[in-house]
Design a protein around this motif. Structure first.
Motif, short mmCIF file in Angstrom:
data_model
loop_
_atom_site.label_atom_id
_atom_site.label_comp_id
_atom_site.label_asym_id
_atom_site.label_seq_id
_atom_site.Cartn_x
_atom_site.Cartn_y
_atom_site.Cartn_z
N LEU A 11 0.62 -1.28 -0.18
CA LEU A 11 0.01 0.08 -0.22
C LEU A 11 0.67 1.18 0.04
CD1 LEU A 11 -2.56 -0.82 2.81
CD2 LEU A 11 -3.04 -1.01 0.50
N LYS A 12 0.39 2.30 -0.71
CA LYS A 12 1.26 3.51 -0.67
C LYS A 12 0.10 4.74 -0.43
CE LYS A 12 5.11 2.31 -3.53
NZ LYS A 12 5.83 2.75 -4.76
N SER A 13 0.66 5.59 0.14
CA SER A 13 0.02 6.90 0.62
C SER A 13 -1.34 6.52 0.80
CB SER A 13 -0.26 7.89 -0.66
OG SER A 13 1.30 8.10 -1.35
N LEU A 14 -1.44 6.17 2.08
CA LEU A 14 -2.80 5.53 2.83
C LEU A 14 -3.09 6.69 3.74
CD1 LEU A 14 -5.32 3.57 3.12
CD2 LEU A 14 -3.68 2.29 4.82
N SER A 16 -6.06 8.20 6.62
CA SER A 16 -7.26 7.72 7.45
C SER A 16 -7.51 8.47 8.57
CB SER A 16 -7.19 6.31 7.63
OG SER A 16 -6.10 6.27 8.80
N ASN A 20 -1.42 8.83 8.76
CA ASN A 20 -1.44 8.69 7.24
C ASN A 20 -0.02 7.97 7.01
OD1 ASN A 20 -3.45 10.58 6.83
ND2 ASN A 20 -2.15 12.09 7.27
N SER A 23 3.76 4.05 3.29
CA SER A 23 3.93 2.89 2.84
C SER A 23 3.70 1.83 3.68
CB SER A 23 5.37 2.72 1.91
OG SER A 23 6.33 2.69 2.95
#
Length: 281
Positions: A11-14, A16, A20, A23
């Motif tokens: 995952l990248k640039s998540l 919430s 944040n 990765s």
């Protein structure tokens, strides 16, 4: 039969509500009796986090029939990296067991030159846990503390006992090298202890500089505290007692989380006592 051959997740640039992530990666490979996990997580917030976590999930119990004993899932973890402003590493593996009895054992986490260990066990009715720190850097939790504690070291212990519906919680910690006075003065030590039992929370805190007490806080508040179901609430109609004494040398603003560009400045001295209840103090 349950079997995981392999997994590879990235995952990248998540973004919430909980933070944040720059990765996140997770790789897994199944073996006969366990699953190997290798993961890395890196934040992109001001609170730095860059951790590598290697884990094993022992799955042998999933292959056995357990009529009334339940199923135990055992995780073993090794952690290294950066958390807050400190470098952390597990000296021994962390063990977590899920089943009718939940337990987590953290034998030794090293953070810079400090250490933390944790031992917690709970079941449907009883709980027993203790965490001990020695010179553990407050920089690990810098996101939640005022800047005056950036260089502080935490030593002490917290214990949790009793039942899930009526737990007893005790803490006794010292935060050394706290910048609560003039910048040019000797750093202070914040001593903090607390006790929760029978719907009562008591807090006792002292600010000490070279064996001289510069401030004290004594607080007793009625509260409701349970773990199952979880609840912590203040009882507004019951009486509270509070007393605060401060020497003018103490910078009270140093205890308040403020942005670095704030213009508030000053010192506070005095003696304040409060009685009554939260609805009518």
């Amino acid at each position: 039969d349950f079997k995981l051959e392999r997994a590879d997740i990235k995952l990248k640039s998540l973004v919430s509500n909980y933070g944040n992530l720059k990765s996140f990666s997770l790789k897994a490979k199944g073996e006969d009796d366990f699953i190997d996990f290798a993961s890395q997580v890196e934040s992109m917030d001001s609170y730095l986090m860059n951790l590598k976590i290697n884990s094993k999930l022992f799955i042998s119990d999933l292959k056995k029939k357990r009529d009334d004993q339940g199923v135990n899932l055992k995780f073993v973890h090794n952690v290294s990296g950066t958390l807050g402003k400190a470098k952390i590493m597990t000296q021994e593996p962390i063990t977590v067991i899920f089943g009718k009895v939940f337990s987590i054992i953290v034998p030794d986490i090293k953070a810079n030159d400090g250490r933390l260990n944790l031992d917690l066990t709970l079941n449907d009715s009883q709980i027993k846990g203790k965490v001990v720190t020695k010179n553990f850097p407050a920089a690990v939790i810098s996101k939640f503390l005022p800047p005056s504690f950036n260089q502080s070291l935490i030593s002490g212990a917290a214990e949790l006992n009793g039942s899930m519906s009526s737990p007893v919680f005790n803490t006794a910690f010292e935060l050394s090298n706290a910048r609560l006075l003039d910048k040019e003065s000797i750093a202070a030590v914040l001593k903090l202890s607390s006790h929760i039992q029978n719907n009562s929370l008591s807090i006792d805190s002292n600010i000490v500089q070279e064996n001289k007490v510069l401030g004290t806080l004594k607080l007793q508040i009625p509260c409701k505290f349970s773990l199952a179901p979880f609840e912590f609430s203040l009882l507004k109609k019951d009486n509270i007692k509070a007393n605060l004494k401060l020497n003018k040398e103490v910078n009270i603003l140093a205890l308040i989380p403020l942005s670095g560009d704030h213009k508030l400045k000053g010192f506070l001295s005095g003696d304040v006592s409060i009685t009554g209840n939260l609805e009518s103090p």
